[in-house]
Design an enzyme around this catalytic site. Structure first.
Site, PDB file in Angstrom:
ATOM      1  N   PRO A   1       0.802  -1.161   0.041  1.00 48.05           N
ATOM      2  CA  PRO A   1      -0.214  -0.087   0.047  1.00 48.05           C
ATOM      3  C   PRO A   1       0.777   1.266  -0.045  1.00 48.05           C
ATOM      4  O   PRO A   1       1.852   1.447   0.672  1.00 48.05           O
ATOM      5  CB  PRO A   1      -0.723  -0.106   1.321  1.00 48.05           C
ATOM      6  CG  PRO A   1      -0.756  -1.412   1.573  1.00 48.05           C
ATOM      7  CD  PRO A   1       0.380  -2.114   1.067  1.00 48.05           C
ATOM      8  N   ASN A   2       0.234   2.155  -0.799  1.00 47.84           N
ATOM      9  CA  ASN A   2       0.747   3.641  -0.785  1.00 47.84           C
ATOM     10  C   ASN A   2       2.103   3.589  -1.564  1.00 47.84           C
ATOM     11  O   ASN A   2       2.453   4.903  -1.969  1.00 47.84           O
ATOM     12  CB  ASN A   2       1.064   4.220   0.405  1.00 47.84           C
ATOM     13  CG  ASN A   2      -0.157   4.288   1.419  1.00 47.84           C
ATOM     14  OD1 ASN A   2      -1.281   4.822   0.710  1.00 47.84           O
ATOM     15  ND2 ASN A   2      -0.111   3.823   2.523  1.00 47.84           N
TER      16      ASN A   2
ATOM     17  N   ARG B   1       5.118  11.055  -2.199  1.00 49.12           N
ATOM     18  CA  ARG B   1       4.693  10.560  -0.892  1.00 49.12           C
ATOM     19  C   ARG B   1       5.860  11.095  -0.105  1.00 49.12           C
ATOM     20  O   ARG B   1       6.778  10.228  -0.186  1.00 49.12           O
ATOM     21  CB  ARG B   1       4.616   9.404  -0.969  1.00 49.12           C
ATOM     22  CG  ARG B   1       4.183   8.731   0.326  1.00 49.12           C
ATOM     23  CD  ARG B   1       4.123   7.310   0.481  1.00 49.12           C
ATOM     24  NE  ARG B   1       3.879   6.859   1.768  1.00 49.12           N
ATOM     25  CZ  ARG B   1       4.146   5.426   2.181  1.00 49.12           C
ATOM     26  NH1 ARG B   1       4.583   4.571   1.448  1.00 49.12           N
ATOM     27  NH2 ARG B   1       3.790   5.070   3.615  1.00 49.12           N
TER      28      ARG B   1
ATOM     29  N   TYR C   1      10.956   9.109   1.732  1.00 51.47           N
ATOM     30  CA  TYR C   1      11.043   8.116   0.766  1.00 51.47           C
ATOM     31  C   TYR C   1      11.633   8.394  -0.561  1.00 51.47           C
ATOM     32  O   TYR C   1      11.834   7.780  -1.342  1.00 51.47           O
ATOM     33  CB  TYR C   1       9.545   7.523   0.422  1.00 51.47           C
ATOM     34  CG  TYR C   1       8.777   6.967   1.666  1.00 51.47           C
ATOM     35  CD1 TYR C   1       9.373   5.786   2.020  1.00 51.47           C
ATOM     36  CD2 TYR C   1       7.703   7.765   2.243  1.00 51.47           C
ATOM     37  CE1 TYR C   1       8.915   5.328   3.243  1.00 51.47           C
ATOM     38  CE2 TYR C   1       7.183   7.038   3.519  1.00 51.47           C
ATOM     39  CZ  TYR C   1       7.615   5.781   3.759  1.00 51.47           C
ATOM     40  OH  TYR C   1       7.144   5.177   4.816  1.00 51.47           O
TER      41      TYR C   1
ATOM     42  N   ASN D   1       8.489  -5.380  -0.854  1.00 43.49           N
ATOM     43  CA  ASN D   1       8.233  -4.171  -0.077  1.00 43.49           C
ATOM     44  C   ASN D   1       6.658  -4.019   0.319  1.00 43.49           C
ATOM     45  O   ASN D   1       5.845  -3.643  -0.226  1.00 43.49           O
ATOM     46  CB  ASN D   1       8.619  -2.745  -0.481  1.00 43.49           C
ATOM     47  CG  ASN D   1       8.691  -1.771   0.469  1.00 43.49           C
ATOM     48  OD1 ASN D   1       7.950  -1.864   1.316  1.00 43.49           O
ATOM     49  ND2 ASN D   1       8.982  -0.440   0.156  1.00 43.49           N
TER      50      ASN D   1
ATOM     51  N   ALA E   1       2.950  -0.768   4.975  1.00 43.32           N
ATOM     52  CA  ALA E   1       2.582  -0.712   6.319  1.00 43.32           C
ATOM     53  C   ALA E   1       2.157  -2.194   6.685  1.00 43.32           C
ATOM     54  O   ALA E   1       1.906  -2.597   7.760  1.00 43.32           O
ATOM     55  CB  ALA E   1       1.484   0.241   6.623  1.00 43.32           C
TER      56      ALA E   1
ATOM     57  N   GLU F   1      12.754  -9.105   2.144  1.00 46.38           N
ATOM     58  CA  GLU F   1      11.834  -7.968   2.407  1.00 46.38           C
ATOM     59  C   GLU F   1      12.918  -6.856   2.278  1.00 46.38           C
ATOM     60  O   GLU F   1      13.950  -6.932   2.698  1.00 46.38           O
ATOM     61  CB  GLU F   1      11.402  -8.068   4.033  1.00 46.38           C
ATOM     62  CG  GLU F   1      10.815  -7.041   4.618  1.00 46.38           C
ATOM     63  CD  GLU F   1      10.353  -7.292   6.092  1.00 46.38           C
ATOM     64  OE1 GLU F   1      10.454  -8.266   6.512  1.00 46.38           O
ATOM     65  OE2 GLU F   1      10.201  -6.417   6.765  1.00 46.38           O
TER      66      GLU F   1
ATOM     67  N   HIS G   1      12.766  -2.280   2.475  1.00 46.25           N
ATOM     68  CA  HIS G   1      12.335  -0.911   2.883  1.00 46.25           C
ATOM     69  C   HIS G   1      13.181   0.067   2.409  1.00 46.25           C
ATOM     70  O   HIS G   1      14.371  -0.074   2.506  1.00 46.25           O
ATOM     71  CB  HIS G   1      12.147  -1.128   4.433  1.00 46.25           C
ATOM     72  CG  HIS G   1      11.195  -2.017   4.872  1.00 46.25           C
ATOM     73  ND1 HIS G   1       9.809  -2.071   4.737  1.00 46.25           N
ATOM     74  CD2 HIS G   1      11.657  -3.039   5.494  1.00 46.25           C
ATOM     75  CE1 HIS G   1       9.349  -3.065   5.408  1.00 46.25           C
ATOM     76  NE2 HIS G   1      10.231  -4.062   5.677  1.00 46.25           N
TER      77      HIS G   1
ATOM     78  N   ARG H   1      12.757   4.828  12.946  1.00 50.94           N
ATOM     79  CA  ARG H   1      11.745   5.654  12.798  1.00 50.94           C
ATOM     80  C   ARG H   1      10.880   5.430  13.987  1.00 50.94           C
ATOM     81  O   ARG H   1      11.202   5.111  15.137  1.00 50.94           O
ATOM     82  CB  ARG H   1      10.814   5.241  11.590  1.00 50.94           C
ATOM     83  CG  ARG H   1      11.770   5.698  10.437  1.00 50.94           C
ATOM     84  CD  ARG H   1      10.964   5.417   8.994  1.00 50.94           C
ATOM     85  NE  ARG H   1       9.908   6.216   8.864  1.00 50.94           N
ATOM     86  CZ  ARG H   1       8.873   6.075   7.989  1.00 50.94           C
ATOM     87  NH1 ARG H   1       9.083   5.027   7.225  1.00 50.94           N
ATOM     88  NH2 ARG H   1       7.955   6.933   7.783  1.00 50.94           N
TER      89      ARG H   1
HETATM   90  C1  DQA Z   1       8.411   1.107   4.093  1.00 49.41           C
HETATM   91  C2  DQA Z   1       8.062   1.400   5.609  1.00 49.41           C
HETATM   92  C3  DQA Z   1       6.959   1.256   6.138  1.00 49.41           C
HETATM   93  O1  DQA Z   1       6.731   1.485   7.546  1.00 49.41           O
HETATM   94  C4  DQA Z   1       6.025   2.015   5.609  1.00 49.41           C
HETATM   95  O2  DQA Z   1       4.655   1.917   5.961  1.00 49.41           O
HETATM   96  C5  DQA Z   1       5.776   2.168   4.147  1.00 49.41           C
HETATM   97  C6  DQA Z   1       7.151   2.013   3.380  1.00 49.41           C
HETATM   98  C7  DQA Z   1       9.413   1.507   3.365  1.00 49.41           C
HETATM   99  O3  DQA Z   1       9.882   0.936   2.263  1.00 49.41           O
HETATM  100  O4  DQA Z   1      10.279   2.315   4.183  1.00 49.41           O
HETATM  101  O5  DQA Z   1       4.731   2.314   3.326  1.00 49.41           O
HETATM  102  O6  DQA Z   1       8.048  -0.176   3.979  1.00 49.41           O
END
Ligand code: DQA
Length: 144
Positions: A10-11, A18, A23, A74, A77, A98, A100, A107
């Site tokens: 998501p997102n 964003r 990011y 990735n 959340a 995984e 990020h 954070r």
């Molecule tokens: C994320 C870190 C997550 O905590 C966050 O909710 C994201 C992006 C990252 O790529 O740093 O959406 O996965």
């Protein structure tokens, strides 16, 4: 030829605009293109999929079972909450890396725990778009 599936949660479709201070400015399309180029050079095939919906990501993992050789994910959340995604990864029996963009350990407290990390081959966190590059390299190493 190893087949890799890249999943973005998501997102992540909003990357580039964003929270750029967290990011960065690279878009998801740019990340996917760089991964595709990297896979080509390494002699692998790669497909990317992004969804804001947990169920769609789970369906894609189910489809990867027996079709792909490894997953680069990735989960956004969902990293911190989704037992359903964890169960789908376990059911797929595929090696997972995984990744990020941000350093989740530097954070908020709630980002420090991943419900997926212990079923992953490994985790790359905090290197911006390079997290994906390093993650793909590690996954291909693992597969070879
Ligand atoms: C994320 C870190 C997550 O905590 C966050 O909710 C994201 C992006 C990252 O790529 O740093 O959406 O996965």
């Amino acid at each position: 030829m190893p087949r890799v599936l890249v999943l973005h949660g998501p997102n992540l479709n909003l990357l580039g605009t964003r929270e750029p201070e967290v990011y960065g400015h690279t878009t998801l399309a740019e990340i996917d293109q760089a991964l595709l180029d990297q896979a080509k050079v390494a002699g692998a095939t790669l497909e990317s999929f992004q969804s804001n919906h947990e169920g769609e990501l789970i369906d894609r993992i189910h489809a990867a079972r027996g079709h792909d050789d490894g997953l680069l994910i990735n989960p956004g959340a969902l990293t911190h909450t989704s037992i359903a995604l964890r169960d789908a990864i376990l059911a797929s029996e595929l090696p997972v890396v995984e990744v990020h963009l941000s350093n989740v350990h530097a954070r908020e407290e709630f980002r420090r725990h991943s419900v997926l990390s212990d079923v992953a081959v490994g985790v790359v966190t905090g290197f911006g778009p390079s997290s994906y590059r390093l993650g793909l390299e590690a996954l291909l190493d693992h597969l070879s």
